[in-house]
Motif scaffolding. Structure first.
Motif, mmCIF file in Angstrom:
data_model
loop_
_atom_site.group_PDB
_atom_site.id
_atom_site.type_symbol
_atom_site.label_atom_id
_atom_site.label_comp_id
_atom_site.label_asym_id
_atom_site.label_seq_id
_atom_site.Cartn_x
_atom_site.Cartn_y
_atom_site.Cartn_z
ATOM 1 N N SER A 167 59.471 61.804 17.634
ATOM 2 C CA SER A 167 59.765 61.403 19.002
ATOM 3 C C SER A 167 58.513 61.002 19.733
ATOM 4 O O SER A 167 57.491 61.632 19.655
ATOM 5 N N ARG A 437 57.655 57.356 13.191
ATOM 6 C CA ARG A 437 58.296 56.059 13.400
ATOM 7 C C ARG A 437 57.900 55.075 12.300
ATOM 8 O O ARG A 437 58.706 54.243 11.870
ATOM 9 N N ARG A 441 60.340 53.015 9.784
ATOM 10 C CA ARG A 441 60.231 51.567 9.559
ATOM 11 C C ARG A 441 60.186 51.260 8.066
ATOM 12 O O ARG A 441 60.843 50.329 7.594
ATOM 13 N N ARG A 481 68.660 60.174 20.681
ATOM 14 C CA ARG A 481 68.164 58.830 21.000
ATOM 15 C C ARG A 481 68.346 57.882 19.825
ATOM 16 O O ARG A 481 68.348 56.669 20.003
ATOM 17 N N GLU A 482 68.451 58.423 18.620
ATOM 18 C CA GLU A 482 68.612 57.607 17.419
ATOM 19 C C GLU A 482 69.740 58.184 16.578
ATOM 20 O O GLU A 482 70.098 59.360 16.707
ATOM 21 N N ASP A 684 52.000 51.148 24.176
ATOM 22 C CA ASP A 684 52.932 50.549 23.234
ATOM 23 C C ASP A 684 52.870 51.377 21.966
ATOM 24 O O ASP A 684 51.910 51.313 21.205
ATOM 25 N N CYS A 685 53.900 52.204 21.732
ATOM 26 C CA CYS A 685 53.972 53.055 20.535
ATOM 27 C C CYS A 685 55.131 52.631 19.658
ATOM 28 O O CYS A 685 55.831 53.457 19.071
ATOM 29 N N GLY A 686 55.343 51.321 19.576
ATOM 30 C CA GLY A 686 56.526 50.810 18.905
ATOM 31 C C GLY A 686 57.667 50.674 19.881
ATOM 32 O O GLY A 686 58.644 49.968 19.639
ATOM 33 N N GLU A 687 57.554 51.344 20.987
ATOM 34 C CA GLU A 687 58.434 51.242 22.139
ATOM 35 C C GLU A 687 57.581 51.604 23.353
ATOM 36 O O GLU A 687 56.564 52.298 23.226
ATOM 37 N N PRO A 688 57.942 51.157 24.538
ATOM 38 C CA PRO A 688 57.122 51.470 25.715
ATOM 39 C C PRO A 688 57.111 52.976 25.993
ATOM 40 O O PRO A 688 58.145 53.642 25.928
ATOM 41 N N VAL A 689 55.932 53.501 26.285
ATOM 42 C CA VAL A 689 55.779 54.919 26.628
ATOM 43 C C VAL A 689 54.941 55.007 27.894
ATOM 44 O O VAL A 689 53.895 54.365 28.000
#
Length: 785
Positions: A167, A437, A441, A481-482, A684-689
């Motif tokens: 997470s 993450r 991937r 979330r996933e 940017d951690c693969g999604e905005p944080v």
């Protein structure tokens, strides 16, 4: 290994330790007991060692050796094995009844209560030799518990269910009991500040004290100043000074309030090193280091107080019949022969997690296949179409059993992917969950390619494209979330769950995950047993393998290329010479830390991009520690100056900086700084944080250089492993295996450790952890044939 790019060989210095966190600073970023766990407030608790280094038990040069740290700071790191008895008032299996556990009906009982006195008396009786272990021990087989119809296991009030390692978002903010409303919290903090000031403690601790101790925090620390030890980052000497200022001469080293608080603190400290419990000898030795006049009596008082629990585990082969002693008159009825046992002391939190996990795994193992589950012929057809013999074997094992362990390296990940695809082709709801993450991937790419490890030879899979959400992180799956979400009973809506990176599961995360599974699910726990242990307490995957309660499929698929060959040899204790015709492996000898830093920057910024074709943003530096002349801090400062110079106008960061974001202990999420504003630092951690302003200093670090524990679960095209000379105490086989194994195409080794490197590979076995899970699993189910 082959030499390349070299300078004069010599031994350099390695990162040194910064010491454990105290009020006012940084407790760590690696999740390894200090550095990522943010357990301390001033200074790093190490790098990424055995849960005392980076919050990730096992590797550090800052706090490289958990035993050394224990000796210097009073933290236990294990102890000699001892026998004892199950105290009166305990349930079969060594557990105290729920009503006598902290948080139960009798929580907090003082020594005057009859139950507490009986408990303490039982411990004394066995230790003195008055009574035998067998006189207390009566452990019938424990049936597997049915699954609870809630998504997470029950926990102490206000304690969060541990989020999974993948997470990127912060865990829910909770405190003991209900979270105080903002206005009340502010008022309570103001009162606590007055008490802290009276005792000479930093008033900045007020909010943490309120969050830890609740609405009566001021009264609690006034009456028992040593309760300050329950606040993350506070050390015994600091709590002692606070107590002396408030209590005066009354605050002696043998004060029962002090010894009880110290016992709990030592067990929490042990958890930072990966232990879920300790033997009494380890605790009494650690209490003695803290100047406790009578450590044994102090331990008895802590047990009687209800702050810690006593457990007893039978030291026998799981499933073996209990030997009987013939009756004196020659008849058949005889008493059971006395069995050797091991007495352990632990905290309720970790005991509940291990017991819940053991019962949950037994439920999975013993569950019948649900109606409509594909028959053997259907699974056999999928196995025949598998991409490799090992994948076929794993599919057959999943068809035959509900719990399967799978071991293998990076290339072997194609085999669990084949299981997910096969299950999907049979109409089952299947999902693969990973530690990071990046791991999600990579498994998603394998699923899209039909399970082939080599993209170049992959053909579209006959089962079609896997459904969205079939590759997730464990943290994302647990949080919702996933993944597929949950059914009406709160269980995950899955028929088959494959957990990759299983060695990174700590007991609390694993318990939460298993408790979330529906009845009849197929569970595959897959991972590389050669990597570092998890950041949290426990060694779930290793204990499961050792208990032998389920089928184990060992992959026969080797990792390809020179790096794969090198890492495979390290896994069996051999540092082999490997041919690297295309400079896949380069050794760079260095003479001192300054040269190590210079050569590392040169490799990342110039040599690797020019000779290998991997740009700096795809090259990761890995080093044993955060502190010292060649630790992550020094390396990151030098790499930033070369690759992204700037004033650090956003709390020390600039747009474009590579960072590691640590949202919770044990989780290190790589990212890049995008911008900053009044709300905080945007990554940017693969999604905005968005990291709030007040958490930036604790939760974000530069990430061009990381520790091996921060790197677990992620791979990069190129890795530069930096081994300074005084990092030798931190070097173990699993550290080297993990660090070198993060490289996909190219590995450069900045070698200042000399002969210590091959010696660590040959002899540097992982540090042991004291846990109860293996015994609990063995008691639940006989070993598999």
């Amino acid at each position: 290994m082959s030499a390349g790019d070299a300078s004069s060989p010599a031994e350099g210095d390695a990162p040194g330790g910064d010491g454990p966190g105290g009020p006012g600073g940084d407790g760590g970023h690696d999740g390894h007991g200090g550095d990522d766990a943010h357990r301390g407030n001033s200074g790093d608790d190490g790098d990424d060692g055995r849960r005392g280094d980076d919050g990730h038990p096992g590797d550090s040069a800052d706090s490289a050796d958990s035993d050394r740290e224990a000796a210097g700071r009073g933290g236990p790191s294990g102890g000699s094995r001892g026998d004892g008895a199950e105290p009166a008032g305990t349930e079969p299996g060594g557990k105290q009844p729920a009503g006598k556990r902290p948080g139960g009906a009798a929580a907090g009982a003082r020594p005057g209560s009859s139950a507490a006195e009986a408990l303490a008396a039982a411990v004394r009786a066995v230790e003195s030799g008055e009574r035998s272990a067998a006189s207390f021990f009566n452990e019938p087989a424990r049936p597997a518990a049915p699954r609870r119809t809630v998504p997470e296991p029950s926990r102490e009030p206000g304690r969060p269910v541990p989020a999974g390692p993948g997470s990127a978002g912060p865990p829910p903010e909770v405190t003991p009991g209900a979270r105080l409303p903002a206005a009340e919290r502010t008022a309570q903090s103001a009162t606590v500040r007055e008490v802290l000031a009276a005792g000479g403690a930093p008033e900045s601790l007020a909010d943490a004290v309120v969050d830890t101790l609740g609405e009566r925090a001021a009264q609690a620390v006034r009456e028992d100043p040593w309760q300050l030890l329950s606040v993350p980052g506070v050390l015994p000497e600091q709590a002692d000074g606070f107590a002396r200022a408030l209590l005066g001469p009354e605050a002696g080293p043998g004060d029962e309030r002090r010894t009880t608080a110290l016992t709990g603190w030592l067990l929490e400290r042990a958890a930072l090193h990966g232990h879920t419990a300790l033997e009494p000898s380890a605790l009494t030795a650690a209490l003695a280091q803290q100047s406790v006049p009578d450590p044994e009596e102090a331990l008895h008082a802590a047990i009687a107080d209800g702050g810690v629990l006593v457990f007893q585990d039978a030291l026998e082969t799981p499933g073996a019949p209990r030997p009987a002693v013939p009756a004196a008159d020659g008849g058949e009825d005889g008493e059971e022969e006395e069995r050797p046992v091991r007495v352990l002391i632990g905290l309720d939190r970790y005991a509940l997690a291990e017991e819940s996990l053991a019962d949950g795994l037994a439920r999975v193992l013993n569950a019948a296949a649900p109606d409509g589950f594909p028959d053997a012929a259907d699974w056999r057809a999928q196995a025949e179409a598998a991409p490799s013999p090992s994948a076929a074997e794993l599919i057959r094992a999943v068809a035959a059993g509900s719990l399967v362990a799978h071991t293998g390296g990076e290339a072997a990940r194609a085999e669990p992917a084949a299981v997910v695809r096969a299950a999907g082709a049979l109409g089952l709801r299947a999902c693969a969950a990973t530690h990071t993450r990046d791991g999600a991937r990579r498994i998603a790419a394998l699923l899209a390619r039909g399970g082939e490890a080599d993209a170049a030879s992959a053909q579209p899979a006959s089962g079609g494209v896997p459904p969205e959400g079939s590759a997730v992180t464990v943290g994302g799956l647990l949080s919702g979330r996933e993944g597929p979400g949950r059914d009406a009973e709160g269980a995950l809506a899955l028929d088959v769950l494959v957990v990759l990176d299983a060695p990174q599961l700590d007991v609390e995360t694993a318990a939460a995950l298993v408790e979330s599974l529906p009845d009849g699910v197929r569970l595959v726990l897959s991972g590389d047993p050669g990597v570092l242990d998890p950041a949290g307490p426990g060694r779930v995957f290793a204990d499961l393998l050792a208990a032998r309660i389920c089928p184990r499929v060992a992959s026969r698929t080797p990792d390809p290329g020179p790096v794969g060959e090198l890492v495979s040899g390290i896994g069996i204790g051999e540092l082999n010479q490997v041919e690297a015709p295309d400079k896949e492996i380069v050794i760079v000898p260095v003479g001192d830390p300054a040269e190590a830093v210079h050569r590392t920057v040169q490799l990342v910024a110039d040599s690797v991009p020019r000779a290998i074709g991997v740009p700096p943003e795809q090259t990761q530096v890995i080093t044993p520690g955060h502190g010292g002349a060649a630790g992550t801090r020094t390396l990151n400062a030098a790499l930033k100056e070369r690759l992204n110079p700037g004033p650090g106008r956003f709390g020390g960061f600039d747009p474009g900086d590579r960072v590691v974001y640590v949202p919770a202990p044990g989780r290190a999420v790589p990212g890049t700084v995008v911008s900053a504003d009044a709300e905080g630092l945007r990554l940017d951690c693969g999604e905005p944080v968005l990291v709030p302003r007040d958490r930036v200093g604790d939760a974000v670090r530069h990430g061009w250089a990381v520790t091996a524990h921060q790197a677990v679960g992620t791979r990069w095209p190129a890795v530069v492993a930096v081994l300074p000379g005084d990092a030798v105490p931190a070097l173990t086989r699993d550290w080297v295996y993990t660090a070198f194994g993060r490289a996909d195409r190219h590995l450069s080794v900045v070698q200042g450790a000399g002969d210590a490197l091959p010696r660590a590979v040959a002899e540097g076995l992982p540090r042991e952890r004291t846990t109860r899970l293996r015994t609990l699993l063995g008691a639940l189910t006989p070993p598999a044939a």
